[in-house]
Design a protein around this motif. Structure first.
Motif, short mmCIF file in Angstrom:
data_model
loop_
_atom_site.label_atom_id
_atom_site.label_comp_id
_atom_site.label_asym_id
_atom_site.label_seq_id
_atom_site.Cartn_x
_atom_site.Cartn_y
_atom_site.Cartn_z
N ILE A 13 90.57 111.51 141.42
CA ILE A 13 89.70 110.79 140.48
C ILE A 13 88.92 111.78 139.61
O ILE A 13 88.79 111.59 138.39
N ALA B 11 89.21 112.11 135.62
CA ALA B 11 88.02 111.91 134.79
C ALA B 11 87.77 113.11 133.88
O ALA B 11 87.44 112.96 132.69
N ALA C 153 87.95 113.01 129.79
CA ALA C 153 86.83 113.42 128.94
C ALA C 153 87.24 114.54 127.98
O ALA C 153 86.88 114.53 126.80
N SER D 41 95.85 111.21 132.33
CA SER D 41 94.56 111.35 133.03
C SER D 41 94.16 110.03 133.67
O SER D 41 93.69 109.98 134.81
N ALA D 42 94.35 108.95 132.91
CA ALA D 42 94.02 107.63 133.45
C ALA D 42 94.90 107.31 134.66
O ALA D 42 94.43 106.74 135.66
N GLY E 83 93.62 109.33 137.70
CA GLY E 83 92.39 108.75 138.25
C GLY E 83 92.64 107.43 138.95
O GLY E 83 92.10 107.17 140.03
#
Length: 209
Positions: free
Chosen positions: A90, A94, A98, A147-148, A151
């Motif tokens: 996660i 995250a 970002a 990335s999503a 996570g």
């Protein structure tokens, strides 16, 4: 005068009755200690009337302390095993999200953090311009999606659901050319795959189906 037979089976003495009383008070002798008077037979001190008072006043031998219980090996449950790597995934997702949100905004407004002066090579300059334009936006969008996924895979791992998705998220995290945060993604992905390969963890995922 008396002789005392010590715990080491050696004779000590001759000693006086007062000496024996001192030894009794100090705990060096007790009612079961063998002794003999001059010319007498060996017998416990408790059988000598002259030591009855000293033996009665002697401090009681301390009770032996109970042996400490042997420590029981702590066995982690599957839910506990997946907590660490799941949270790590996660965090990786995250951070990558970002980072590439910021990079995407930079591309959209027409500048990049990696803009370099002209290299003197027109072909290379065109490639750099291409990457800092529409291609850069597309790459950022791709990494945002990855990335999503990483996570979300970490979240599902903590809940012991979607085993295949968790495996995919772990693999993406550890592959340098795919991971949006490769310096952290590599250890996170390896840790997650090691935990996911454990039989008890696999069984826990299957039981949630």
């Amino acid at each position: 005068m008396y002789r005392i037979l010590g715990a080491d089976r050696k004779e000590y003495g001759p000693v006086s009755a007062d000496d024996i009383r001192v030894w009794i008070r100090e705990g060096r002798a007790n009612g079961q200690t063998l002794a003999c008077s001059e010319g007498g037979a060996w017998q416990p001190l408790s059988s000598f009337p002259e030591f009855a008072q000293a033996l009665g006043a002697a401090p009681a031998s301390p009770s032996p302390l109970p042996a400490p219980a042997s420590p029981t090996a702590r066995v982690s449950t599957p839910a506990q095993l997946v907590q660490g790597p799941g949270i790590f995934l996660i965090i990786v997702g995250a951070l990558g999200f970002a980072l590439h949100i910021f990079s995407l905004l930079a591309h959209v407004v027409g500048w990049t953090l990696t803009r370099q002066p002209s290299t003197g090579n027109p072909e290379l300059d065109r490639v750099m311009t291409f990457l800092s334009g529409g291609a850069g936006v597309a790459i950022d969008l791709l990494w945002l999606g990855l990335s999503a996924l990483i996570g979300f895979g970490g979240l599902r791992m903590i809940k012991l659901k979607n085993y295949g998705l968790c495996i995919a998220a772990s693999v993406i995290a550890l592959v340098p050319c795919l991971s949006p945060c490769c310096c952290l993604g590599l250890p996170a992905g390896i840790w997650a795959l090691i935990v996911l390969s454990r039989p008890e963890v696999k069984a826990a995922f299957e039981s949630r189906l």
